[in-house]
Design a protein around this motif. Structure first.
Motif, mmCIF file in Angstrom:
data_model
loop_
_atom_site.group_PDB
_atom_site.id
_atom_site.type_symbol
_atom_site.label_atom_id
_atom_site.label_comp_id
_atom_site.label_asym_id
_atom_site.label_seq_id
_atom_site.Cartn_x
_atom_site.Cartn_y
_atom_site.Cartn_z
ATOM 1 N N MET A 55 0.822 -1.093 -0.104
ATOM 2 C CA MET A 55 0.020 -0.050 0.055
ATOM 3 C C MET A 55 0.968 1.147 0.100
ATOM 4 S SD MET A 55 -2.989 0.945 2.871
ATOM 5 C CE MET A 55 -3.866 2.669 2.488
ATOM 6 N N ILE A 56 0.404 2.143 -0.942
ATOM 7 C CA ILE A 56 1.153 3.455 -0.753
ATOM 8 C C ILE A 56 0.559 4.485 0.066
ATOM 9 C CG2 ILE A 56 1.947 5.243 -2.456
ATOM 10 C CD1 ILE A 56 2.849 2.606 -3.306
ATOM 11 N N SER A 57 1.616 5.168 0.701
ATOM 12 C CA SER A 57 1.154 6.123 1.653
ATOM 13 C C SER A 57 1.955 7.595 1.373
ATOM 14 C CB SER A 57 1.644 5.935 3.276
ATOM 15 O OG SER A 57 2.882 5.592 3.445
ATOM 16 N N ASP A 107 9.373 2.875 -10.666
ATOM 17 C CA ASP A 107 8.715 2.627 -12.013
ATOM 18 C C ASP A 107 7.342 1.872 -11.594
ATOM 19 O OD1 ASP A 107 7.873 2.390 -14.515
ATOM 20 O OD2 ASP A 107 9.096 0.905 -15.185
ATOM 21 N N ASP A 108 6.456 2.625 -11.098
ATOM 22 C CA ASP A 108 5.189 2.191 -10.278
ATOM 23 C C ASP A 108 4.123 2.967 -10.838
ATOM 24 O OD1 ASP A 108 3.216 1.405 -8.768
ATOM 25 O OD2 ASP A 108 4.389 0.345 -7.351
ATOM 26 N N GLU A 109 3.129 2.728 -11.511
ATOM 27 C CA GLU A 109 2.172 3.807 -11.893
ATOM 28 C C GLU A 109 1.388 4.199 -10.639
ATOM 29 O OE1 GLU A 109 -1.688 4.361 -14.816
ATOM 30 O OE2 GLU A 109 -0.627 2.481 -14.748
ATOM 31 N N GLU A 110 1.120 3.294 -9.674
ATOM 32 C CA GLU A 110 0.577 3.614 -8.579
ATOM 33 C C GLU A 110 1.081 4.662 -7.586
ATOM 34 O OE1 GLU A 110 -1.446 1.382 -4.492
ATOM 35 O OE2 GLU A 110 -0.350 0.429 -5.756
ATOM 36 N N VAL A 111 2.487 4.594 -7.593
ATOM 37 C CA VAL A 111 3.362 5.798 -6.959
ATOM 38 C C VAL A 111 3.188 7.008 -7.563
ATOM 39 C CG1 VAL A 111 5.541 6.374 -6.216
ATOM 40 C CG2 VAL A 111 5.033 3.881 -6.074
ATOM 41 N N PHE A 112 3.209 7.066 -8.904
ATOM 42 C CA PHE A 112 3.281 8.336 -9.606
ATOM 43 C C PHE A 112 1.646 9.048 -9.412
ATOM 44 C CE2 PHE A 112 7.068 7.024 -11.664
ATOM 45 C CZ PHE A 112 7.610 8.244 -11.976
ATOM 46 N N SER A 113 0.806 7.776 -9.425
ATOM 47 C CA SER A 113 -0.615 8.413 -9.386
ATOM 48 C C SER A 113 -0.892 8.987 -8.197
ATOM 49 C CB SER A 113 -1.561 7.381 -9.530
ATOM 50 O OG SER A 113 -3.001 7.775 -9.472
ATOM 51 N N ALA A 114 -0.421 8.386 -7.148
ATOM 52 C CA ALA A 114 -0.579 9.055 -5.539
ATOM 53 C C ALA A 114 0.110 10.207 -5.490
ATOM 54 C CB ALA A 114 -0.083 7.972 -4.617
ATOM 55 N N LEU A 115 1.404 10.326 -6.079
ATOM 56 C CA LEU A 115 2.239 11.565 -5.865
ATOM 57 C C LEU A 115 1.332 12.820 -6.571
ATOM 58 C CD1 LEU A 115 5.611 10.239 -6.369
ATOM 59 C CD2 LEU A 115 4.872 11.478 -4.354
ATOM 60 N N PHE A 116 0.879 12.487 -7.574
ATOM 61 C CA PHE A 116 0.361 13.669 -8.349
ATOM 62 C C PHE A 116 -1.226 14.003 -8.073
ATOM 63 C CE2 PHE A 116 3.466 13.051 -11.747
ATOM 64 C CZ PHE A 116 3.776 14.235 -12.289
ATOM 65 N N ALA A 117 -1.578 12.775 -7.381
ATOM 66 C CA ALA A 117 -2.997 13.225 -6.785
ATOM 67 C C ALA A 117 -2.848 14.236 -5.632
ATOM 68 C CB ALA A 117 -3.712 12.023 -6.327
ATOM 69 N N ALA A 118 -1.723 14.171 -4.787
ATOM 70 C CA ALA A 118 -1.310 14.895 -3.605
ATOM 71 C C ALA A 118 -1.190 16.255 -4.179
ATOM 72 C CB ALA A 118 -0.424 14.481 -2.881
ATOM 73 N N GLN A 144 1.101 9.273 -18.383
ATOM 74 C CA GLN A 144 0.020 8.434 -17.810
ATOM 75 C C GLN A 144 -0.948 8.905 -16.856
ATOM 76 O OE1 GLN A 144 1.687 4.861 -16.960
ATOM 77 N NE2 GLN A 144 1.228 3.723 -18.692
ATOM 78 N N GLN A 145 -0.380 10.107 -16.220
ATOM 79 C CA GLN A 145 -1.209 11.055 -15.451
ATOM 80 C C GLN A 145 -1.944 12.340 -16.006
ATOM 81 O OE1 GLN A 145 -1.379 9.783 -12.308
ATOM 82 N NE2 GLN A 145 -0.008 8.264 -13.159
ATOM 83 N N GLY A 146 -2.021 12.018 -17.483
ATOM 84 C CA GLY A 146 -2.870 13.235 -17.963
ATOM 85 C C GLY A 146 -2.011 14.281 -18.749
ATOM 86 N N TYR A 147 -0.596 14.437 -18.534
ATOM 87 C CA TYR A 147 0.150 15.192 -18.855
ATOM 88 C C TYR A 147 0.578 15.218 -20.161
ATOM 89 C CZ TYR A 147 0.203 17.046 -14.262
ATOM 90 O OH TYR A 147 -0.181 17.434 -12.713
ATOM 91 N N ARG A 148 0.633 16.213 -21.151
ATOM 92 C CA ARG A 148 1.058 16.300 -22.362
ATOM 93 C C ARG A 148 2.210 17.294 -22.611
ATOM 94 N NH1 ARG A 148 -0.916 12.373 -21.807
ATOM 95 N NH2 ARG A 148 -2.666 11.579 -22.527
ATOM 96 N N LYS A 149 2.940 17.393 -23.563
ATOM 97 C CA LYS A 149 3.854 18.238 -24.080
ATOM 98 C C LYS A 149 3.430 19.610 -24.033
ATOM 99 C CE LYS A 149 7.096 19.257 -27.736
ATOM 100 N NZ LYS A 149 7.564 19.042 -29.197
ATOM 101 N N GLY A 150 4.428 20.424 -23.301
ATOM 102 C CA GLY A 150 4.004 21.842 -23.605
ATOM 103 C C GLY A 150 5.061 22.188 -24.428
ATOM 104 N N ILE A 151 6.552 22.173 -24.115
ATOM 105 C CA ILE A 151 7.530 22.578 -24.909
ATOM 106 C C ILE A 151 8.828 21.859 -24.726
ATOM 107 C CG2 ILE A 151 8.532 24.396 -23.609
ATOM 108 C CD1 ILE A 151 8.408 26.106 -26.403
ATOM 109 N N ASP A 152 9.732 21.396 -25.609
ATOM 110 C CA ASP A 152 10.796 20.945 -25.133
ATOM 111 C C ASP A 152 12.213 21.803 -25.082
ATOM 112 O OD1 ASP A 152 9.572 18.551 -25.164
ATOM 113 O OD2 ASP A 152 10.213 17.757 -27.264
#
Length: 374
Positions: free
Chosen positions: A1-3, A95-106, A159-167
């Motif tokens: 479980m991710i906290s 490399d864990d989508e659940e971790v990235f998802s929890a971080l971006f949600a916060a 995968q968290q819904g972010y798209r390229k702004g500029i490079d």
């Protein structure tokens, strides 16, 4: 479980700062930032906090830190782009989508509570500090004040819904590869008759830094995501540069005694701290000073360069940039600097990119800034 834990005390801040060292322990191109410098960056000593409000989080799994992220609101950015803007930064995780998802949600929940509906990043803490997510160029170490990353970061962020702004691009150039074609040399010689290029005046260092700030803010004001440097930020930067950069590696170009462009060549501090593991004590200070002053550093970065807006779209603007780059060649030779990074360059800055490629520089690292509508 991710906290997910909000960083609120010294121990949590230490865990936040040191987590990348554990994550990248098997990466030969990773360089630990100095812990002391990171602590200062994430404190009120950072002049950016005059206009930036931020919060950090760490993710834990099985009682181990597995990720981190920041969210920030920049009042200067909001003055220019609207009261609904916000940013994320310093994203590092396994490399864990659940971790990235929890971080971006916060991070996103905090930003929403501050009125944000448009998010860009990563910045640490704004676009004038470390910016961009590395998407190509993982096989070489980062230069001073540039980011590194893991190859899975781009996909996980998207995968968290972010798209390229500029490079953003970083160019690499060996000093001995710097060359000017006959046609460029002819243009440079013509403009050289109208331009004075001088090194910074040490006795007027503070005033010189503010001159460069004015030039930078003028020249960059229409770029993607631009936020102006404040007087406090540039003064603090000057306090650092005066001890790190020789006088003959900062140049100002003048026309009729009016400063209108500048360039800074920064010795690549990452080269000097690569084996210190982030610590200056007990012997790190001595090693760092020895390498800076005696044994030398073989690489450098050009982190700051600017041409006043009024000259950017004239024939003289690009040529003055070439004259400033040329001015660094002999000082680099005197200081035994063999190669340099020019970074970062917006992908849309075709004028500067064309100039760099014509004189022997090659794009070798590629960073991305993302955006998302909430």
């Amino acid at each position: 479980m991710i906290s997910i834990e909000k960083v609120q005390d010294k121990q949590e801040l230490k865990d936040f700062i040191t987590f990348p060292s554990a994550l990248f322990h098997d990466d030969p191109n990773w360089i630990d930032p100095l812990i002391m410098e990171r602590e200062e960056h994430l404190s009120t000593k950072n002049p950016g906090t005059d206009h930036i409000e931020w919060q950090a989080w760490i993710a834990r799994k099985d009682n181990q830190v597995v990720g981190r992220i920041t969210a920030q609101i920049d009042s200067l950015h909001r003055e220019l782009y609207g009261e609904d803007t916000g940013h994320f930064g310093m994203i590092d995780a396994i490399d864990d989508e659940e971790v990235f998802s929890a971080l971006f949600a916060a991070a996103e929940a905090w930003l929403k509570s501050k009125g944000a509906r448009r998010i860009t990043g990563p910045f640490g803490l704004n676009i004038n500090q470390e910016s961009g997510l590395l998407i190509d160029g993982f096989d070489t170490p980062p230069c001073a004040l540039m980011t590194h990353g893991k190859p899975w970061y781009p996909q996980q962020v998207e995968q968290q819904g972010y798209r390229k702004g500029i490079d953003l691009l970083a160019y690499w150039m060996k000093r001995t590869d710097l060359h000017f074609s006959p046609s460029l040399s002819k243009l440079m010689e013509k403009v050289r008759q109208k331009v004075t290029i001088r090194s910074i005046r040490r006795k007027d260092f503070a005033q010189e830094m503010q001159i460069m700030r004015e030039i930078f803010n003028s020249g960059w004001q229409h770029n993607w995501g631009f936020v102006p440097f404040t007087e406090h930020e540039f003064a603090t930067m000057g306090d650092q540069l005066k001890y790190l950069v020789p006088d003959d590696m900062i140049y100002i170009a003048e026309i009729d005694a009016k400063p209108m462009a500048f360039i800074v060549g920064l010795p690549n501090i990452n080269e000097a701290i690569a084996d210190l593991h982030g610590r200056l004590l007990p012997f790190g200070w001595a090693k760092l000073l020895w390498r800076l002053k005696v044994s030398g550093i073989r690489t450098a970065r050009v982190p700051l360069m600017g041409v006043r807006q009024e000259y950017q779209f004239s024939r003289m603007g690009p040529v003055i940039a070439l004259l400033l780059i040329e001015a660094l060649r002999d000082p680099f030779a005197r200081h035994n600097i063999d190669a340099l990074e020019m970074s970062w360059i917006l992908e849309t800055n075709t004028g500067m990119r064309t100039i760099l490629e014509k004189i022997g520089a090659i794009p070798y690292k590629h960073y991305r800034l993302y955006e998302k509508e909430l």
